[in-house]
Design a protein around this motif. Structure first.
Motif, PDB file in Angstrom:
ATOM      1  N   GLU A 117     -22.479 -27.630  -2.121  1.00  0.00           N
ATOM      2  CA  GLU A 117     -23.188 -26.779  -3.083  1.00  0.00           C
ATOM      3  C   GLU A 117     -22.447 -26.765  -4.420  1.00  0.00           C
ATOM      4  N   ARG A 120     -23.167 -29.988  -6.205  1.00  0.00           N
ATOM      5  CA  ARG A 120     -24.524 -30.001  -6.776  1.00  0.00           C
ATOM      6  C   ARG A 120     -24.573 -29.152  -8.041  1.00  0.00           C
ATOM      7  N   HIS A 121     -23.980 -27.975  -8.005  1.00  0.00           N
ATOM      8  CA  HIS A 121     -23.988 -27.090  -9.174  1.00  0.00           C
ATOM      9  C   HIS A 121     -23.211 -27.696 -10.336  1.00  0.00           C
ATOM     10  N   THR A 122     -22.099 -28.345 -10.032  1.00  0.00           N
ATOM     11  CA  THR A 122     -21.311 -28.988 -11.081  1.00  0.00           C
ATOM     12  C   THR A 122     -22.113 -30.085 -11.762  1.00  0.00           C
ATOM     13  N   GLU A 123     -22.759 -30.905 -10.978  1.00  0.00           N
ATOM     14  CA  GLU A 123     -23.533 -32.002 -11.549  1.00  0.00           C
ATOM     15  C   GLU A 123     -24.684 -31.493 -12.409  1.00  0.00           C
ATOM     16  N   VAL A 124     -25.404 -30.512 -11.917  1.00  0.00           N
ATOM     17  CA  VAL A 124     -26.507 -29.928 -12.691  1.00  0.00           C
ATOM     18  C   VAL A 124     -25.969 -29.326 -13.989  1.00  0.00           C
ATOM     19  N   PHE A 125     -24.874 -28.600 -13.900  1.00  0.00           N
ATOM     20  CA  PHE A 125     -24.281 -27.961 -15.069  1.00  0.00           C
ATOM     21  C   PHE A 125     -23.867 -28.997 -16.116  1.00  0.00           C
ATOM     22  N   TYR A 127     -24.857 -32.199 -16.527  1.00  0.00           N
ATOM     23  CA  TYR A 127     -26.011 -32.885 -17.134  1.00  0.00           C
ATOM     24  C   TYR A 127     -26.770 -31.951 -18.070  1.00  0.00           C
ATOM     25  N   ALA A 128     -26.868 -30.675 -17.703  1.00  0.00           N
ATOM     26  CA  ALA A 128     -27.536 -29.706 -18.585  1.00  0.00           C
ATOM     27  C   ALA A 128     -26.741 -29.544 -19.875  1.00  0.00           C
ATOM     28  N   LEU A 159     -30.513 -22.749 -17.254  1.00  0.00           N
ATOM     29  CA  LEU A 159     -30.715 -23.195 -15.875  1.00  0.00           C
ATOM     30  C   LEU A 159     -31.225 -22.066 -14.995  1.00  0.00           C
ATOM     31  N   PHE A 161     -29.411 -19.865 -13.714  1.00  0.00           N
ATOM     32  CA  PHE A 161     -28.457 -19.970 -12.617  1.00  0.00           C
ATOM     33  C   PHE A 161     -27.320 -19.004 -12.856  1.00  0.00           C
TER      34      PHE A 161
END
Length: 171
Positions: A117, A120-125, A127-128, A159, A161
């Motif tokens: 998890e 996943r959060h690191t990658e989304v962050f 790229y955002a 996000l 998030f």
């Protein structure tokens, strides 16, 4: 870029990995080249797990309970992707409580899934963050002014998030 010198990467590392006890020399990222090549765009440099750094009041702390209580009975390693893998040591063979934890935790999966998890959060962050520099005038202005805490907050806001734990700080 490296978390050794970049406040946005420091924020991501502090927010998503450190509460799990994951340490590293740095979080490295190449978000724009990663978009071009469709390969991994970030990694942890010299990752390791430190049981003493797990935030025990975190929402995931119960899943780490046995690893923290029976540390000598388990070997925890961290991949450059941030994924935790857990294996029993020889000492676990003689420790009934450690064996019970191992069985009840789906062989460590309940703890390890938190690292997936975090990944996943690191990658989304990340790229955002790259996308907002290109597409959000306010975010780009904050970044250019060195207002990194506000920039990171803007990313999380866009996000929709909210990390379960607040980061320690952003310089």
């Amino acid at each position: 870029m490296s978390s050794e010198t970049h406040p946005v990467l420091q924020f991501a590392f502090a927010t998503f990995f450190q509460p799990l006890g994951i340490e590293a020399a740095s979080l490295e990222a190449e978000p724009f080249s990663g978009l071009e090549s469709a390969t991994g765009s970030w990694w942890l440099n010299q990752p390791r797990w430190n049981a003493g750094k797990v935030v025990r009041a975190g929402p995931f702390s119960g899943d780490f309970g046995g690893l923290l209580e029976f540390q000598a009975s388990f070997r925890v390693s961290v991949a450059p992707s941030g994924w935790i893998s857990i294996a029993p040591t020889l000492q676990a063979e003689n420790d009934l409580a450690a064996q019970a934890y191992w069985a009840s935790s789906d062989h460590g999966w309940l703890a390890a899934r938190h690292s997936f998890e975090a990944t996943r959060h690191t990658e989304v962050f990340l790229y955002a963050a790259a996308a907002l520099l290109l597409d959000d005038a306010l975010a780009a202005q904050l970044y250019c002014l060195g207002e990194y805490a506000a920039f990171c907050a803007r990313i999380l806001q866009r996000l929709a998030f909210t990390p379960s734990l607040a980061p320690s700080s952003v310089q």
